[in-house]
Motif scaffolding. Sequence first.
Motif: not given
Length: 246
Positions: A10-38
């Motif tokens: 799939k990776l080698s054939e793909a032309k159009k990619i979408v990244f649908f992101t939420g708070a979890g991708i910014s967690a490692e930047s130190g920005i707290p998420t909304f749900r889950g343990k903290d």
Amino acid sequence: MNFNQTFLNKLSEAKKIVFFTGAGISAESGIPTFRGKDGIWNKLKPEELANFNAFMRNPQMVWEWYNHRKKIIHEAKPNAGHIAISEMQNLFDEVTVVTQNIDNLHRRAGSKNVFELHGNIERNYCIDCRTFYNEELDFSSGVPKCKCGGLIRPDVVWFGEYLPQDQFSGGEKASVLSDMFFVVGTSAVVYPAAGLVYAAKQAGSYIVEVNIEETEISSSCDESFFGEAGKILPEIVNQIKKLKLR
Ligand code: APR
Ligand code: ZN
């Protein structure tokens, strides 16, 4: 990390990619998420902070909360996950980011094609005449007011409010036209944003989840990679580069 052959094909054939992101991708930047343990919503109530009535009842308190989040966001930097998504722009014909986050970190990481479904904390507007105020606001005499006298609010989508139509329709179009749709760092419980996963799936896109744990949509994904986005996404970039070298 081992990737199965279907995913690699799939990776080698793909032309159009979408990244649908939420708070979890910014967690490692130190920005707290909304749900889950903290998560933020474990301590604070969204109905008291993130809706229009709460703002009209107590604009001071809502602004204090947004200014607190703004401070955290200004100190934050894009992490390896944001940067990997930005790098993918050189590896595929079309990469679109459809984010629920208001922290601007995708753009700061270099992503060009970004749809912000829930607004952007760097922007503000007057609730009466909708004039935008995107420079530093003056809080010296309390809640900032517009020239027309109206209250100025953050340009973020509060619970019960409509999403910006141009952002949602742009994100939806990219989702249904995508070959691969990565769902990264979101609990996928807030609609209509989360509905884009199913719109992409129904349109035949290959759905790949990246999360530290199972979510409500895991069973609907074609593939789930469990771990931190800041670790998994760079591994996927390395894998693509290896495939391109062949
Ligand atoms: N890497 C990948 N995923 C992670 C990481 C990480 N390092 N850390 C946390 N996660 C996952 C969590 O497991 C969870 O599934 O990120 C998700 C964060 O979910 P939420 O906190 O619910 O955030 P989000 O899905 O973006 O919330 C949607 O709700 O409050 C509203 O408007 C707000 O845009 C937000 C919307
Ligand atoms: Zn005004």
